[in-house]
Design a protein around this motif. Structure first.
Motif, PDB file in Angstrom:
ATOM      1  N   MET A 290      14.805  12.555 -13.970  1.00  0.00           N
ATOM      2  CA  MET A 290      14.501  12.608 -12.542  1.00  0.00           C
ATOM      3  C   MET A 290      13.483  11.525 -12.224  1.00  0.00           C
ATOM      4  O   MET A 290      12.435  11.439 -12.872  1.00  0.00           O
ATOM      5  CB  MET A 290      13.952  13.988 -12.160  1.00  0.00           C
ATOM      6  N   LEU A 291      13.784  10.721 -11.210  1.00  0.00           N
ATOM      7  CA  LEU A 291      12.912   9.625 -10.800  1.00  0.00           C
ATOM      8  C   LEU A 291      12.579   9.769  -9.320  1.00  0.00           C
ATOM      9  O   LEU A 291      13.480   9.884  -8.480  1.00  0.00           O
ATOM     10  CB  LEU A 291      13.585   8.271 -11.035  1.00  0.00           C
ATOM     11  N   PHE A 292      11.288   9.742  -8.998  1.00  0.00           N
ATOM     12  CA  PHE A 292      10.835   9.748  -7.619  1.00  0.00           C
ATOM     13  C   PHE A 292      10.375   8.331  -7.300  1.00  0.00           C
ATOM     14  O   PHE A 292       9.340   7.873  -7.792  1.00  0.00           O
ATOM     15  CB  PHE A 292       9.741  10.801  -7.440  1.00  0.00           C
ATOM     16  N   SER A 293      11.189   7.630  -6.504  1.00  0.00           N
ATOM     17  CA  SER A 293      11.084   6.175  -6.412  1.00  0.00           C
ATOM     18  C   SER A 293      10.279   5.672  -5.221  1.00  0.00           C
ATOM     19  O   SER A 293      10.156   4.451  -5.049  1.00  0.00           O
ATOM     20  CB  SER A 293      12.483   5.557  -6.369  1.00  0.00           C
ATOM     21  N   GLY A 294       9.734   6.570  -4.389  1.00  0.00           N
ATOM     22  CA  GLY A 294       8.977   6.095  -3.238  1.00  0.00           C
ATOM     23  C   GLY A 294       9.820   5.167  -2.385  1.00  0.00           C
ATOM     24  O   GLY A 294      10.992   5.443  -2.103  1.00  0.00           O
ATOM     25  N   ASP A 295       9.245   4.030  -1.990  1.00  0.00           N
ATOM     26  CA  ASP A 295       9.983   3.058  -1.181  1.00  0.00           C
ATOM     27  C   ASP A 295      10.423   1.851  -2.009  1.00  0.00           C
ATOM     28  O   ASP A 295      10.632   0.764  -1.466  1.00  0.00           O
ATOM     29  CB  ASP A 295       9.113   2.588  -0.010  1.00  0.00           C
ATOM     30  N   VAL A 296      10.559   2.040  -3.309  1.00  0.00           N
ATOM     31  CA  VAL A 296      11.037   0.967  -4.182  1.00  0.00           C
ATOM     32  C   VAL A 296      12.558   0.897  -4.161  1.00  0.00           C
ATOM     33  O   VAL A 296      13.152  -0.158  -3.930  1.00  0.00           O
ATOM     34  CB  VAL A 296      10.522   1.173  -5.622  1.00  0.00           C
ATOM     35  N   LEU A 297      13.214   2.029  -4.399  1.00  0.00           N
ATOM     36  CA  LEU A 297      14.670   2.079  -4.514  1.00  0.00           C
ATOM     37  C   LEU A 297      15.209   3.197  -3.633  1.00  0.00           C
ATOM     38  O   LEU A 297      14.719   4.324  -3.676  1.00  0.00           O
ATOM     39  CB  LEU A 297      15.065   2.326  -5.974  1.00  0.00           C
ATOM     40  N   PHE A 298      16.246   2.857  -2.845  1.00  0.00           N
ATOM     41  CA  PHE A 298      16.908   3.819  -1.976  1.00  0.00           C
ATOM     42  C   PHE A 298      18.401   3.892  -2.313  1.00  0.00           C
ATOM     43  O   PHE A 298      18.908   3.107  -3.123  1.00  0.00           O
ATOM     44  CB  PHE A 298      16.781   3.403  -0.501  1.00  0.00           C
ATOM     45  N   TYR A 299      19.084   4.805  -1.643  1.00  0.00           N
ATOM     46  CA  TYR A 299      20.543   4.863  -1.739  1.00  0.00           C
ATOM     47  C   TYR A 299      21.123   3.556  -1.199  1.00  0.00           C
ATOM     48  O   TYR A 299      21.023   3.244  -0.011  1.00  0.00           O
ATOM     49  CB  TYR A 299      21.069   6.054  -0.941  1.00  0.00           C
ATOM     50  N   CYS A 300      21.705   2.767  -2.083  1.00  0.00           N
ATOM     51  CA  CYS A 300      22.334   1.486  -1.748  1.00  0.00           C
ATOM     52  C   CYS A 300      21.402   0.542  -0.990  1.00  0.00           C
ATOM     53  O   CYS A 300      21.844  -0.267  -0.171  1.00  0.00           O
ATOM     54  CB  CYS A 300      23.620   1.710  -0.960  1.00  0.00           C
ATOM     55  N   SER A 301      20.126   0.620  -1.284  1.00  0.00           N
ATOM     56  CA  SER A 301      19.179  -0.282  -0.652  1.00  0.00           C
ATOM     57  C   SER A 301      17.904  -0.342  -1.493  1.00  0.00           C
ATOM     58  O   SER A 301      17.785   0.353  -2.510  1.00  0.00           O
ATOM     59  CB  SER A 301      18.858   0.177   0.775  1.00  0.00           C
ATOM     60  N   VAL A 302      16.981  -1.190  -1.051  1.00  0.00           N
ATOM     61  CA  VAL A 302      15.681  -1.325  -1.720  1.00  0.00           C
ATOM     62  C   VAL A 302      14.600  -1.394  -0.647  1.00  0.00           C
ATOM     63  O   VAL A 302      14.885  -1.478   0.551  1.00  0.00           O
ATOM     64  CB  VAL A 302      15.628  -2.584  -2.612  1.00  0.00           C
ATOM     65  N   GLY A 303      13.345  -1.389  -1.078  1.00  0.00           N
ATOM     66  CA  GLY A 303      12.237  -1.410  -0.137  1.00  0.00           C
ATOM     67  C   GLY A 303      12.148  -2.702   0.659  1.00  0.00           C
ATOM     68  O   GLY A 303      12.543  -3.777   0.190  1.00  0.00           O
ATOM     69  N   ARG A 304      11.614  -2.584   1.862  1.00  0.00           N
ATOM     70  CA  ARG A 304      11.422  -3.759   2.713  1.00  0.00           C
ATOM     71  C   ARG A 304      10.338  -4.665   2.137  1.00  0.00           C
ATOM     72  O   ARG A 304       9.358  -4.204   1.568  1.00  0.00           O
ATOM     73  CB  ARG A 304      11.017  -3.330   4.121  1.00  0.00           C
TER      74      ARG A 304
ATOM     75  N   LEU B 211       4.243   2.906  -7.069  1.00  0.00           N
ATOM     76  CA  LEU B 211       4.378   3.758  -8.250  1.00  0.00           C
ATOM     77  C   LEU B 211       5.611   4.646  -8.137  1.00  0.00           C
ATOM     78  O   LEU B 211       5.816   5.317  -7.123  1.00  0.00           O
ATOM     79  CB  LEU B 211       3.131   4.632  -8.426  1.00  0.00           C
ATOM     80  N   CYS B 212       6.424   4.629  -9.176  1.00  0.00           N
ATOM     81  CA  CYS B 212       7.545   5.557  -9.306  1.00  0.00           C
ATOM     82  C   CYS B 212       7.153   6.592 -10.351  1.00  0.00           C
ATOM     83  O   CYS B 212       6.506   6.258 -11.352  1.00  0.00           O
ATOM     84  CB  CYS B 212       8.809   4.835  -9.751  1.00  0.00           C
ATOM     85  N   TYR B 213       7.551   7.825 -10.121  1.00  0.00           N
ATOM     86  CA  TYR B 213       7.197   8.914 -11.036  1.00  0.00           C
ATOM     87  C   TYR B 213       8.450   9.409 -11.742  1.00  0.00           C
ATOM     88  O   TYR B 213       9.382   9.889 -11.106  1.00  0.00           O
ATOM     89  CB  TYR B 213       6.504  10.040 -10.269  1.00  0.00           C
TER      90      TYR B 213
END
Length: 219
Positions: A153-167, A144-146
């Motif tokens: 403002m998006l709180f992306s959890g482990d879905v989207l990171f700085y220049c990366s994505v979740g494992r 879940l992203c909030y």
């Protein structure tokens, strides 16, 4: 009514917990309380007290152990339920089982289960501020992203990171799917305004525009 954000980095996984609040009303939400030790928990608790915040919701993005280690502390302190994806919690190994899977038997887990279910398309109100729920599976069964759409403002959890994505290499028992993760990011996140700030579960803050331009997994 402007929003403010405080970031806390917790546990061995360097997980990021966020307090988000309205400067005027002091209404607040806590996202992903991964505090695993008393000193970490106290840093969050004392911050809330010092800022005189009224915590209205405790939200979790997904039920990986590093994001939920302090949920029991939260429920005891603020007398609030934990909100998130019940299906994600049920489909994953329990937090204690995850501790053993990652050989972290010494890591403390103060876990309280989700009792207010959230799913894609739901919304949560923090005073006058609407928080939209976007479900992007792939790193876990339901990530879940909030989204504070009006405030960008998006709180992306482990879905989207700085220049990366979740494992997605944890295996079927963790609900991993590379295709579902990238598809959900493209469909639900990359369609947001480019100046939307992204606050991830690990690592530095970024923006949708930055990820569109520089994220090697999305170009």
């Amino acid at each position: 009514m402007a929003l403010k954000v405080a970031q806390f980095t917790f546990n061995l996984f360097q997980e990021q917990c966020y307090a988000v609040w309205d400067e005027t009303t002091r209404d607040a939400v806590v996202i992903d309380p991964g505090c695993s030790m008393e000193v970490e928990w106290n840093s969050l608790k004392l911050f809330v007290e010092r800022e005189e915040l009224n915590v209205r919701h405790i939200l979790v993005t997904h039920s990986h152990v590093d994001h939920v280690m302090g949920t029991a502390w939260c429920t005891r302190t603020w007398h609030l339920p934990i909100e998130g994806s019940v299906d994600d919690e049920l489909l994953l190994p329990t937090p204690q089982e995850q501790v053993y899977l990652f050989n972290l038997e010494h890591q403390q887990v103060h876990h309280s289960p989700i009792s207010v279910p959230l799913k894609d398309g739901d919304s949560v109100m923090m005073g006058d501020h609407k928080i939209e729920v976007l479900d992007v599976p792939g790193h876990s069964p339901h990530g879940l992203c909030y989204l504070f759409r009006e405030e960008k403002m998006l709180f992306s959890g482990d879905v989207l990171f700085y220049c990366s994505v979740g494992r997605t290499d944890f295996g079927e028992s963790f609900g991993c799917s590379w295709r579902a993760l990238l598809g959900g990011i493209e469909e639900k996140l990359m369609t947001l305004p480019e100046d939307t700030a992204v606050f991830p579960g690990h690592g530095p803050q970024t923006s949708i525009g930055n990820e569109k331009k520089y994220n090697p997994y999305l170009i």
